[in-house]
Design a protein around this motif. Sequence first.
Motif, PDB file in Angstrom:
ATOM      1  N   HIS A 164      93.545  26.203 -26.199  1.00 26.35           N
ATOM      2  CA  HIS A 164      93.888  24.781 -26.119  1.00 26.35           C
ATOM      3  C   HIS A 164      93.209  23.991 -27.238  1.00 26.35           C
ATOM      4  O   HIS A 164      93.845  23.193 -27.944  1.00 26.35           O
ATOM      5  N   MET A 165      91.922  24.225 -27.419  1.00 23.18           N
ATOM      6  CA  MET A 165      91.184  23.482 -28.430  1.00 23.18           C
ATOM      7  C   MET A 165      91.658  23.828 -29.846  1.00 23.18           C
ATOM      8  O   MET A 165      91.708  22.952 -30.719  1.00 23.18           O
ATOM      9  N   GLU A 166      92.011  25.082 -30.063  1.00 21.97           N
ATOM     10  CA  GLU A 166      92.520  25.483 -31.379  1.00 21.97           C
ATOM     11  C   GLU A 166      93.857  24.815 -31.662  1.00 21.97           C
ATOM     12  O   GLU A 166      94.127  24.374 -32.789  1.00 21.97           O
ATOM     13  N   ALA A 167      94.717  24.721 -30.637  1.00 17.69           N
ATOM     14  CA  ALA A 167      96.009  24.061 -30.820  1.00 17.69           C
ATOM     15  C   ALA A 167      95.835  22.574 -31.120  1.00 17.69           C
ATOM     16  O   ALA A 167      96.601  21.999 -31.904  1.00 17.69           O
ATOM     17  N   ILE A 168      94.851  21.950 -30.516  1.00 18.71           N
ATOM     18  CA  ILE A 168      94.578  20.542 -30.830  1.00 18.71           C
ATOM     19  C   ILE A 168      94.214  20.390 -32.299  1.00 18.71           C
ATOM     20  O   ILE A 168      94.680  19.465 -32.982  1.00 18.71           O
ATOM     21  N   LYS A 169      93.409  21.324 -32.820  1.00 21.61           N
ATOM     22  CA  LYS A 169      92.996  21.261 -34.223  1.00 21.61           C
ATOM     23  C   LYS A 169      94.163  21.470 -35.168  1.00 21.61           C
ATOM     24  O   LYS A 169      94.270  20.804 -36.211  1.00 21.61           O
ATOM     25  N   THR A 170      95.048  22.400 -34.834  1.00 28.53           N
ATOM     26  CA  THR A 170      96.113  22.780 -35.771  1.00 28.53           C
ATOM     27  C   THR A 170      97.399  21.978 -35.601  1.00 28.53           C
ATOM     28  O   THR A 170      98.127  21.762 -36.564  1.00 28.53           O
ATOM     29  N   ILE A 171      97.670  21.518 -34.362  1.00 26.78           N
ATOM     30  CA  ILE A 171      98.935  20.824 -34.090  1.00 26.78           C
ATOM     31  C   ILE A 171      98.719  19.342 -33.844  1.00 26.78           C
ATOM     32  O   ILE A 171      99.543  18.505 -34.220  1.00 26.78           O
ATOM     33  N   GLY A 172      97.595  19.014 -33.215  1.00 27.74           N
ATOM     34  CA  GLY A 172      97.323  17.630 -32.877  1.00 27.74           C
ATOM     35  C   GLY A 172      97.525  17.353 -31.395  1.00 27.74           C
ATOM     36  O   GLY A 172      97.622  18.280 -30.585  1.00 27.74           O
ATOM     37  N   LEU A 173      97.591  16.091 -31.057  1.00 21.37           N
ATOM     38  CA  LEU A 173      97.636  15.683 -29.661  1.00 21.37           C
ATOM     39  C   LEU A 173      99.056  15.370 -29.205  1.00 21.37           C
ATOM     40  O   LEU A 173      99.911  14.976 -29.993  1.00 21.37           O
ATOM     41  N   THR A 174      99.268  15.538 -27.917  1.00 22.84           N
ATOM     42  CA  THR A 174     100.510  15.117 -27.266  1.00 22.84           C
ATOM     43  C   THR A 174     100.226  13.828 -26.488  1.00 22.84           C
ATOM     44  O   THR A 174      99.071  13.437 -26.325  1.00 22.84           O
ATOM     45  N   PRO A 175     101.270  13.189 -25.951  1.00 21.27           N
ATOM     46  CA  PRO A 175     101.037  12.016 -25.103  1.00 21.27           C
ATOM     47  C   PRO A 175     100.285  12.352 -23.810  1.00 21.27           C
ATOM     48  O   PRO A 175      99.815  11.432 -23.126  1.00 21.27           O
ATOM     49  N   TYR A 176     100.174  13.637 -23.495  1.00 19.98           N
ATOM     50  CA  TYR A 176      99.499  14.041 -22.265  1.00 19.98           C
ATOM     51  C   TYR A 176      98.015  14.298 -22.484  1.00 19.98           C
ATOM     52  O   TYR A 176      97.290  14.591 -21.528  1.00 19.98           O
ATOM     53  N   HIS A 177      97.548  14.207 -23.717  1.00 16.71           N
ATOM     54  CA  HIS A 177      96.136  14.397 -24.003  1.00 16.71           C
ATOM     55  C   HIS A 177      95.345  13.109 -23.780  1.00 16.71           C
ATOM     56  O   HIS A 177      95.857  12.006 -23.987  1.00 16.71           O
ATOM     57  N   ARG A 178      94.102  13.268 -23.389  1.00 15.89           N
ATOM     58  CA  ARG A 178      93.162  12.163 -23.272  1.00 15.89           C
ATOM     59  C   ARG A 178      92.529  11.985 -24.661  1.00 15.89           C
ATOM     60  O   ARG A 178      91.514  12.608 -24.975  1.00 15.89           O
ATOM     61  N   ALA A 179      93.150  11.153 -25.453  1.00 16.68           N
ATOM     62  CA  ALA A 179      92.768  11.052 -26.874  1.00 16.68           C
ATOM     63  C   ALA A 179      91.308  10.654 -27.042  1.00 16.68           C
ATOM     64  O   ALA A 179      90.635  11.125 -27.973  1.00 16.68           O
ATOM     65  N   SER A 180      90.807   9.820 -26.159  1.00 15.12           N
ATOM     66  CA  SER A 180      89.427   9.363 -26.284  1.00 15.12           C
ATOM     67  C   SER A 180      88.419  10.470 -25.988  1.00 15.12           C
ATOM     68  O   SER A 180      87.224  10.326 -26.274  1.00 15.12           O
ATOM     69  N   TRP A 181      88.903  11.588 -25.425  1.00 11.54           N
ATOM     70  CA  TRP A 181      88.012  12.701 -25.080  1.00 11.54           C
ATOM     71  C   TRP A 181      87.920  13.729 -26.197  1.00 11.54           C
ATOM     72  O   TRP A 181      87.068  14.610 -26.145  1.00 11.54           O
ATOM     73  N   VAL A 182      88.830  13.660 -27.160  1.00 11.68           N
ATOM     74  CA  VAL A 182      88.889  14.685 -28.195  1.00 11.68           C
ATOM     75  C   VAL A 182      88.058  14.235 -29.376  1.00 11.68           C
ATOM     76  O   VAL A 182      88.323  13.211 -30.008  1.00 11.68           O
ATOM     77  N   LYS A 183      87.024  15.005 -29.662  1.00 11.86           N
ATOM     78  CA  LYS A 183      86.107  14.652 -30.756  1.00 11.86           C
ATOM     79  C   LYS A 183      86.499  15.393 -32.028  1.00 11.86           C
ATOM     80  O   LYS A 183      86.899  16.538 -31.990  1.00 11.86           O
TER      81      LYS A 183
END
Length: 209
Positions: free
Chosen positions: A190-209
């Motif tokens: 999950h964390m690797e996909a956030i780094k490579t693809i980015g966030l979806t509307p279902y992500h808690r954007a304020s939680w991703v550092k």
Amino acid sequence: MPAEPTLIVEQELFASGATLIIGIDEVGRGAMAGPVMVGVCALRPGVTEFPAGLRDSKLVSEKKRISLFPEVKQWAPTAVGEASAAEIDELGITACLGLAARRALISLHEAGVPVGEATVLLDGAHDWLNPALSSKLQVTTRVKADQDCAVVSAASIVAKVTRDELMVSLDAQHPEYGWASNKGYGAAVHMEAIKTIGLTPYHRASWVK
């Protein structure tokens, strides 16, 4: 095998005058994606048994949780409320626990449960419920109530199964994040996909550092 919950605390509350107990528990509090959900379960006096194998949702397998789900819903009135990732970003997680619980309690009320008469049995040491309510409820907090008290274990089961089903359905839209298995928590895939693809509307954007 962890010890089963009991109805001892519930029976003590009934003996002290409670006419209705609502057990409350949350799931998804620490996830990076998806909503936080709060399950509620309403219990009347005189109940002496609960579904066999009932445990806190974290202590049983996914298969067992799914098998317990319809049994719990037959045992007592239940409901689940949620607060979205966007709401968590805007309001913070504690406020959203209360928001999700309020929505669940409204569902119980609409189903005919007299919520205003209830004594609430809330897992944890902090009353995060009443700040979200316009009409305060009698709240008893108890650490590990999700393990010790059957009505709270039941609430945890309905919340967990409901949220897991949602995350599996969202995984079909965004399979790269592995939500079908990690349910939105911070697993490596999950964390690797956030780094490579980015966030979806279902992500808690304020939680991703």
